[in-house]
Design an enzyme around this catalytic site. Structure first.
Site, PDB file in Angstrom:
ATOM      1  N   CYS A 119       0.834  -1.196   0.000  1.00  0.00           N
ATOM      2  CA  CYS A 119       0.000   0.000   0.000  1.00  0.00           C
ATOM      3  C   CYS A 119       0.876   1.256   0.000  1.00  0.00           C
ATOM      4  O   CYS A 119       1.870   1.336   0.710  1.00  0.00           O
ATOM      5  CB  CYS A 119      -0.929   0.086   1.194  1.00  0.00           C
TER       6      CYS A 119
ATOM      7  N   ARG B 174       4.123  -0.187  -4.606  1.00  0.00           N
ATOM      8  CA  ARG B 174       3.870  -0.725  -3.265  1.00  0.00           C
ATOM      9  C   ARG B 174       2.593  -1.561  -3.198  1.00  0.00           C
ATOM     10  O   ARG B 174       2.335  -2.241  -2.205  1.00  0.00           O
ATOM     11  CB  ARG B 174       3.766   0.417  -2.241  1.00  0.00           C
TER      12      ARG B 174
ATOM     13  N   TRP C 185      -2.608  -2.935  -1.618  1.00  0.00           N
ATOM     14  CA  TRP C 185      -2.237  -4.349  -1.764  1.00  0.00           C
ATOM     15  C   TRP C 185      -3.047  -5.053  -0.684  1.00  0.00           C
ATOM     16  O   TRP C 185      -2.769  -4.913   0.512  1.00  0.00           O
ATOM     17  CB  TRP C 185      -0.738  -4.513  -1.533  1.00  0.00           C
TER      18      TRP C 185
ATOM     19  N   ASN D   9      -1.794   1.975   5.683  1.00  0.00           N
ATOM     20  CA  ASN D   9      -0.870   0.952   5.204  1.00  0.00           C
ATOM     21  C   ASN D   9      -0.458   0.140   6.426  1.00  0.00           C
ATOM     22  O   ASN D   9       0.069   0.698   7.384  1.00  0.00           O
ATOM     23  CB  ASN D   9       0.347   1.654   4.569  1.00  0.00           C
ATOM     24  N   GLY D  10      -0.749  -1.162   6.412  1.00  0.00           N
ATOM     25  CA  GLY D  10      -0.402  -2.001   7.570  1.00  0.00           C
ATOM     26  C   GLY D  10      -1.559  -2.914   7.914  1.00  0.00           C
ATOM     27  O   GLY D  10      -2.456  -3.142   7.088  1.00  0.00           O
TER      28      GLY D  10
ATOM     29  N   GLU E  97      18.181 -16.928  -7.568  1.00  0.00           N
ATOM     30  CA  GLU E  97      17.739 -15.592  -7.956  1.00  0.00           C
ATOM     31  C   GLU E  97      17.180 -15.588  -9.387  1.00  0.00           C
ATOM     32  O   GLU E  97      16.163 -14.949  -9.667  1.00  0.00           O
ATOM     33  CB  GLU E  97      18.916 -14.602  -7.793  1.00  0.00           C
TER      34      GLU E  97
ATOM     35  N   LYS F  99      13.373 -14.504 -10.328  1.00  0.00           N
ATOM     36  CA  LYS F  99      13.037 -13.488 -11.339  1.00  0.00           C
ATOM     37  C   LYS F  99      12.051 -14.077 -12.346  1.00  0.00           C
ATOM     38  O   LYS F  99      11.072 -13.445 -12.718  1.00  0.00           O
ATOM     39  CB  LYS F  99      14.277 -13.006 -12.108  1.00  0.00           C
TER      40      LYS F  99
ATOM     41  N   GLU G  19       8.515 -14.687 -10.711  1.00  0.00           N
ATOM     42  CA  GLU G  19       7.741 -13.530 -10.238  1.00  0.00           C
ATOM     43  C   GLU G  19       7.221 -12.659 -11.371  1.00  0.00           C
ATOM     44  O   GLU G  19       6.152 -12.083 -11.240  1.00  0.00           O
ATOM     45  CB  GLU G  19       8.454 -12.724  -9.142  1.00  0.00           C
TER      46      GLU G  19
ATOM     47  N   HIS H 255      19.059 -35.703  -6.858  1.00  0.00           N
ATOM     48  CA  HIS H 255      18.275 -36.209  -5.727  1.00  0.00           C
ATOM     49  C   HIS H 255      16.804 -35.799  -5.828  1.00  0.00           C
ATOM     50  O   HIS H 255      16.124 -35.715  -4.816  1.00  0.00           O
ATOM     51  CB  HIS H 255      18.879 -35.712  -4.411  1.00  0.00           C
TER      52      HIS H 255
ATOM     53  N   LYS I  24       6.330  -4.353  -3.748  1.00  0.00           N
ATOM     54  CA  LYS I  24       7.772  -4.161  -3.588  1.00  0.00           C
ATOM     55  C   LYS I  24       8.188  -4.046  -2.136  1.00  0.00           C
ATOM     56  O   LYS I  24       9.220  -4.539  -1.732  1.00  0.00           O
ATOM     57  CB  LYS I  24       8.209  -2.907  -4.351  1.00  0.00           C
TER      58      LYS I  24
END
Ligand code: G6P
Length: 612
Positions: free
Chosen positions: A2, A27, A74, A100-101, A485, A489, A492, A508, A607
């Site tokens: 948010c 955000r 969000w 926000n929270g 990583e 990428k 996402e 394995h 983000k």
């Protein structure tokens, strides 16, 4: 999670707020809304979708005002629809709130409010707070700001809020606990926002609100108080150094691509003034005062989330190799709830681009409670983790807006290399080895440029593999975190399922997945494990997997086992991970574009994750 922005000044607030929301959209971007103080009433519009959908809805709504608040969401509580979008209004319709929270005790508060006759309209935790403020304010005994403060004292959870009341059209009330808020102090105008990006056009003078502080903003100034005891806090105004170009896309179609290319500069920015070639070491000003304690520490913990956690895995290799310090790397969400061996002889390093990630912040607080020395490696100057840690090093990557982290990651790895080299020199790392590292780091600009120049070739790889449902990424040693990583990428932003594995561990389990439809990205520099990784590649090849090899230098062996080769140039193996990640970023980017995905705002992600 948010983005929030408030404006009070002489301008029409709508364009200021909408532009601010666009800058904060990284955000959260599932719904957005705006509320203004009109003629003795609150006017508002809120919409599911992006800020541009809100903008379109505003075209039909005729209202204006120079005090307003806006929010991009969000979702945590309640699905992202028009009703659950912020701002939320109390039942009189005269108070509006953006948040926000998470209000953790919303359920018990709502039971009490329902008993008082409050009729809830939304599924959100935020509505509980605005109704609580309203219930306290309606007693008529206190001002609006006092009612907000009183309500916040009953709240358990995390918040960055801004509130408006139709009775006081020239007042904004903002407060924070666990979510960031920065106040911009302009000439006869004030902005308050989740970060500084919405403010820079209007002012460079900012005040960072600390945990548990509330600010009342009026036309003649602002006052900051402690929520707990109402004490006035004297705040320092800081000048921020942020240019508009840094937060705009410019010629690039996406922020992510711009940020990938910026790595030619951001790695050098991160190195500047820190490498001391004459002594084959580094100087990190932000931790200098704490060096005796850092050098004597018995163990290090590194705690982080997402991409930053991958940087931590690379740091473990480097610190153990150069400085012979035992290092544990833990997801912050695990660290914070686990019994860890953390005491006064421990250094806990938090790595965070935003410096606001809730789990990482909580991990640092826990480490401090246990007496550890805490070090922050953050990108956002003045962020919560940067301020709450005992010492730290900034990454100088500049604002990162694409949700998928790229330049922040390479800047983190750069700082961690400097740290490992510096601590290594205090122990057994020889000047000759350290000099090799220093020389290697000094040549990264050219290598980054060389890696980004491979973009067209990598696009061809993406075109030929865009239909795949799964990707596997393999690497060994320092390059295993790069495999993780690369896979992160890929998943996402292109929504292709991808996994990273240590190359030898593949046998394995993941080997069972390999067939002719499985692209396998293998990071294979000519280092001491080269022969081993070639054997791993052959094992994939003999099961008909499609091999995409990222290597420093083509050679007949690599050519014979690979379907695609991405050559990034010869370099010291120690800096190979820093360069090898770049083609993986570019591959994910092209896959996402080819599949029609929203590169900068991938679904369900945000983000800055300021909730648990
Ligand atoms: C989110 C972002 C990631 C980031 C992670 C940790 O998941 O989408 O890009 O790596 O948070 O964020 P931090 O700001 O602490 O590095």
């Amino acid at each position: 999670m948010c983005g929030i922005v408030g404006y009070l000044g002489q301008r029409d607030s709508i364009p200021v707020l909408i532009k601010g929301l666009k800058r904060l959209e990284y955000r959260g971007y599932d719904s957005a809304g705006i509320a203004l103080c009109g003629d003795d009433e609150i006017q508002y519009v809120k919409k599911a979708g992006k800020v541009r959908d809100l903008e379109a809805a505003l075209d039909q709504a005729a209202f204006a005002g120079n005090t307003g608040i806006a929010h991009t969401r969000w979702a945590t509580h309640g699905e992202p629809n028009d009703i659950n979008a912020h701002p939320h209004l109390d039942q009189t319709g005269r108070i509006a709130l953006i948040h926000n929270g998470i209000i953790e005790n919303y359920s018990s508060l709502s039971v009490a409010l329902k008993k008082q006759g409050v009729n809830f309209q939304t599924d959100t935790d935020t509505e509980v707070l605005v109704q609580l403020i309203s219930a306290i304010y309606s007693t008529g005994e206190i001002s609006f700001a006092e009612a907000v403060r009183a309500a916040l004292q009953e709240v358990v959870g995390a918040y960055g809020i801004v509130a408006l009341c139709a009775d006081e059209p020239d007042t904004l009330v903002a407060a924070r606990l666990g979510s960031p808020l920065v106040l911009g102090v302009g000439e006869d105008e004030y902005l308050v926002a989740s970060d500084a990006a919405p403010l820079v056009e209007y002012t460079r003078n900012v005040v960072y609100l600390e945990e548990g502080e509330l600010v009342k903003i009026g036309r003649d100034g602002y006052t900051v108080r402690q929520i707990r005891n109402d004490q006035i806090v004297s705040k320092q105004v800081t000048r921020i150094d942020l240019s508009i170009e840094e937060i705009e896309k410019g010629e690039f179609p996406h922020f992510m691509l711009k940020e990938i290319y910026e790595q030619q500069r951001t790695i050098s920015d991160t190195l500047r003034g820190r490498l001391i070639p004459s002594q084959a070491t580094a100087r990190l000003g932000g931790i200098e005062d704490f060096l005796p304690r850092i050098e004597q520490a018995r163990r290090f913990y590194i705690t982080a989330c997402g991409t930053s956690w991958h940087a931590g895995l690379i740091a473990k290799h480097l610190l153990e190799d150069f400085a012979e310090i035992p290092v544990h790397v833990e997801y912050a969400s695990e660290f914070r709830y686990r019994k860890t061996v953390v005491d006064a002889n421990t250094v806990v390093i938090a790595i965070s681009q935003s410096g606001e990630t809730a789990d990482t912040l909580a991990a640092i607080r826990k480490a401090k409670d246990r007496g550890a020395l805490t070090m922050g490696i953050c990108n956002v100057v003045g962020s919560s983790i940067a301020r709450e840690t005992d010492c730290g090093v900034y990454t100088h990557a500049g604002p990162e807006i694409g949700v998928a982290s790229t330049k922040a990651f390479t800047a983190q790895v750069t700082v961690l290399m400097l740290l490992a080299q510096m601590l290594g020199r205090k122990r057994n790392l020889t000047a000759a080895t350290a000099r090799k590292i220093t020389n290697a780091l000094s040549s990264v600009d050219r290598l980054v440029a060389n890696a980004t120049e491979r973009s067209d070739e990598i696009k061809t790889v993406a075109e030929e593999n865009q239909e795949a449902d799964n990707f596997l990424y393999l690497g060994r040693g320092l390059n295993f975190p790069i495999a993780l990583e690369g896979a992160l990428k890929c998943k996402e932003i292109s929504y292709i399922h991808a996994e990273g594995y240590p190359a030898a561990e593949m046998k394995h389990g993941p080997i069972a997945l390999i067939d002719e439809s499985m692209p396998v990205v293998i990071i294979a520099p000519h280092d001491q494990t080269f022969e081993k990784i070639i054997s791993n590649i052959r094992a994939v090849k003999s099961r008909k997997g499609r091999i995409i090899t990222v290597t420093d230098k083509r050679c007949p062996v690599i050519d014979s086992v690979s379907d695609f080769v991405i050559e990034v140039g010869e370099m010291d193996p120690v800096i190979f991970p820093l360069i090898a990640v770049i083609p993986l970023q570019i591959l994910a980017y092209h896959l996402a574009v080819l599949r029609g995905c929203n590169v900068d705002q991938p679904r369900n992600l945000a983000k800055s994750v300021t909730v648990e």
